[in-house]
Design an enzyme around this catalytic site. Structure first.
Site, PDB file in Angstrom:
ATOM      1  N   ALA A  12       0.798  -1.228   0.000  1.00 55.60           N
ATOM      2  CA  ALA A  12       0.000   0.000   0.000  1.00 55.60           C
ATOM      3  C   ALA A  12       0.830   1.278   0.000  1.00 55.60           C
ATOM      4  O   ALA A  12       0.286   2.365   0.155  1.00 55.60           O
ATOM      5  CB  ALA A  12      -0.936   0.016   1.214  1.00 55.60           C
ATOM      6  N   ARG A  14       2.497   2.578  -2.525  1.00 56.23           N
ATOM      7  CA  ARG A  14       2.555   3.302  -3.794  1.00 56.23           C
ATOM      8  C   ARG A  14       1.492   2.767  -4.755  1.00 56.23           C
ATOM      9  O   ARG A  14       0.860   1.745  -4.510  1.00 56.23           O
ATOM     10  CB  ARG A  14       3.935   3.161  -4.438  1.00 56.23           C
ATOM     11  CG  ARG A  14       4.319   1.731  -4.778  1.00 56.23           C
ATOM     12  CD  ARG A  14       5.780   1.609  -5.181  1.00 56.23           C
ATOM     13  NE  ARG A  14       6.157   0.245  -5.495  1.00 56.23           N
ATOM     14  CZ  ARG A  14       6.104  -0.302  -6.700  1.00 56.23           C
ATOM     15  NH1 ARG A  14       5.666   0.410  -7.735  1.00 56.23           N
ATOM     16  NH2 ARG A  14       6.474  -1.547  -6.910  1.00 56.23           N
ATOM     17  N   VAL A  63       5.046 -10.318   2.275  1.00 53.12           N
ATOM     18  CA  VAL A  63       3.908 -11.234   2.161  1.00 53.12           C
ATOM     19  C   VAL A  63       4.292 -12.594   1.598  1.00 53.12           C
ATOM     20  O   VAL A  63       3.534 -13.555   1.736  1.00 53.12           O
ATOM     21  CB  VAL A  63       2.762 -10.625   1.317  1.00 53.12           C
ATOM     22  CG1 VAL A  63       2.192  -9.390   1.994  1.00 53.12           C
ATOM     23  CG2 VAL A  63       3.214 -10.338  -0.109  1.00 53.12           C
ATOM     24  N   ASN A  89      -2.983  -6.739  -2.579  1.00 55.75           N
ATOM     25  CA  ASN A  89      -2.544  -5.924  -3.711  1.00 55.75           C
ATOM     26  C   ASN A  89      -1.058  -6.071  -4.010  1.00 55.75           C
ATOM     27  O   ASN A  89      -0.629  -5.798  -5.133  1.00 55.75           O
ATOM     28  CB  ASN A  89      -2.864  -4.447  -3.427  1.00 55.75           C
ATOM     29  CG  ASN A  89      -2.195  -3.518  -4.402  1.00 55.75           C
ATOM     30  OD1 ASN A  89      -2.628  -3.368  -5.540  1.00 55.75           O
ATOM     31  ND2 ASN A  89      -1.099  -2.884  -3.972  1.00 55.75           N
ATOM     32  N   SER A 141      -5.365  -9.180 -12.761  1.00 57.71           N
ATOM     33  CA  SER A 141      -4.914  -8.314 -13.850  1.00 57.71           C
ATOM     34  C   SER A 141      -5.532  -8.786 -15.151  1.00 57.71           C
ATOM     35  O   SER A 141      -5.846  -9.971 -15.305  1.00 57.71           O
ATOM     36  CB  SER A 141      -3.390  -8.355 -13.974  1.00 57.71           C
ATOM     37  OG  SER A 141      -2.950  -7.733 -15.169  1.00 57.71           O
ATOM     38  N   TYR A 154       4.211 -13.189 -14.525  1.00 64.02           N
ATOM     39  CA  TYR A 154       3.194 -12.278 -13.979  1.00 64.02           C
ATOM     40  C   TYR A 154       1.785 -12.749 -14.344  1.00 64.02           C
ATOM     41  O   TYR A 154       0.893 -12.786 -13.501  1.00 64.02           O
ATOM     42  CB  TYR A 154       3.447 -10.864 -14.516  1.00 64.02           C
ATOM     43  CG  TYR A 154       2.578  -9.799 -13.897  1.00 64.02           C
ATOM     44  CD1 TYR A 154       2.837  -9.313 -12.619  1.00 64.02           C
ATOM     45  CD2 TYR A 154       1.495  -9.257 -14.592  1.00 64.02           C
ATOM     46  CE1 TYR A 154       2.047  -8.331 -12.047  1.00 64.02           C
ATOM     47  CE2 TYR A 154       0.708  -8.264 -14.038  1.00 64.02           C
ATOM     48  CZ  TYR A 154       0.980  -7.807 -12.765  1.00 64.02           C
ATOM     49  OH  TYR A 154       0.192  -6.832 -12.204  1.00 64.02           O
ATOM     50  N   ALA A 156       0.834 -15.777 -15.098  1.00 66.87           N
ATOM     51  CA  ALA A 156       0.538 -17.009 -14.364  1.00 66.87           C
ATOM     52  C   ALA A 156       0.136 -16.703 -12.928  1.00 66.87           C
ATOM     53  O   ALA A 156      -0.803 -17.309 -12.389  1.00 66.87           O
ATOM     54  CB  ALA A 156       1.748 -17.937 -14.386  1.00 66.87           C
ATOM     55  N   LYS A 158      -1.262 -13.974 -11.799  1.00 63.47           N
ATOM     56  CA  LYS A 158      -2.566 -13.310 -11.754  1.00 63.47           C
ATOM     57  C   LYS A 158      -3.701 -14.255 -12.152  1.00 63.47           C
ATOM     58  O   LYS A 158      -4.819 -14.140 -11.637  1.00 63.47           O
ATOM     59  CB  LYS A 158      -2.547 -12.066 -12.649  1.00 63.47           C
ATOM     60  CG  LYS A 158      -1.596 -10.985 -12.158  1.00 63.47           C
ATOM     61  CD  LYS A 158      -1.912 -10.554 -10.728  1.00 63.47           C
ATOM     62  CE  LYS A 158      -1.054  -9.399 -10.260  1.00 63.47           C
ATOM     63  NZ  LYS A 158      -1.410  -8.934  -8.893  1.00 63.47           N
TER      64      LYS A 158
END
Length: 246
Positions: A12, A14, A63, A89, A141, A154, A156, A158
């Site tokens: 969170a 940016r 995370v 996110n 995405s 990326y 894969a 999402k």
């Protein structure tokens, strides 16, 4: 609209995460601004929320680290007694053609983008199930739906987010918990700012609305899915992409 709610927004400090944190705080939630990189930027988000009359706290947590997420979520519940909204996110990119992509670049993106969402949801779900209430919004995405050359890792991650969202939604629905995904298209952020003018022009030509979106467009979608008004929506993917993936 979200008065008294405790909301966690990962990544969170940016971009989209920042916009989501600001919007949820504006709606009345106490927002936990999660970060793993710049503490300074996270504190700037917290300060901005405070200046606007909102409430926020900043917590560092990688995370992709299972144990760190367990401690992170436990600390929030210890401090506030509940957890109402989780926005997964946090995400990174390590772009490259599939034939040249390193194992490290593939694993790193999957660890942060997909496993990171699993890690936080794994521990947050216990509290939400106990409360018999909660909202989970995972950031997918458009490339997780349509794919994109040079982004196999990326895309894969999402696409995996979408599968995780639908499975979690089925598991948690009986306790009144909704789990949805938001799939942004091309959004004006640090990630897209570095694109060449030629790539930007090509990208815009693929968007029916003819422009890149703003982080605030995504934040508004997240805010809706976190609200009581979205209580009968679960397991869905809300596209915020200007019509790219109709």
């Amino acid at each position: 609209m979200l008065e008294g709610k405790i909301a966690v927004v990962t990544g969170a400090s940016r971009g989209i995460g920042r916009a989501v944190a600001l919007k949820l705080a504006e709606d009345g939630a106490l927002v936990i601004v999660n970060y793993n990189g710049s503490k300074e930027k996270a504190l700037e988000v917290k300060e901005e929320i405070g200046k606007k009359g909102g409430k926020a706290e900043a917590y560092r947590c990688d995370v992709s680290d299972f144990s760190a997420c367990e401690a992170f979520i436990a600390e929030i519940i210890k401090e506030h007694g509940r957890l109402d909204i989780l926005v997964n996110n946090a995400g990174i990119t390590r772009d490259g053609l599939l034939m040249k992509m390193s194992e490290e670049d593939f694993d790193k993106v999957l660890a942060t983008n997909l496993k990171g969402a699993f890690n936080t949801l794994r521990f947050a779900s216990r509290q939400m199930l106990k409360q018999r209430n909660g909202r989970v919004i995972n950031m997918a995405s458009v490339v997780g739906v349509a794919g994109n050359a040079g982004q196999a890792n990326y895309a894969a991650s999402k696409a995996g987010i979408i599968g995780l969202t639908k499975s979690a939604a089925r598991e948690m629905a009986s306790r009144g918990i909704t789990v949805n995904a938001v799939a942004p298209g091309f959004i004006e952020t640090d990630m897209t700012e570095v694109l060449s003018d030629k790539v930007k022009e090509t990208s815009v030509s693929q968007i029916p609305l003819g422009r890149f979106g703003k982080a605030e467009d995504v934040a508004a979608a997240v805010s809706f899915l976190a609200s009581e008004e979205a209580g009968y929506i679960t397991g869905q993917v809300l596209h915020v992409d200007g019509g790219m993936a109709m």
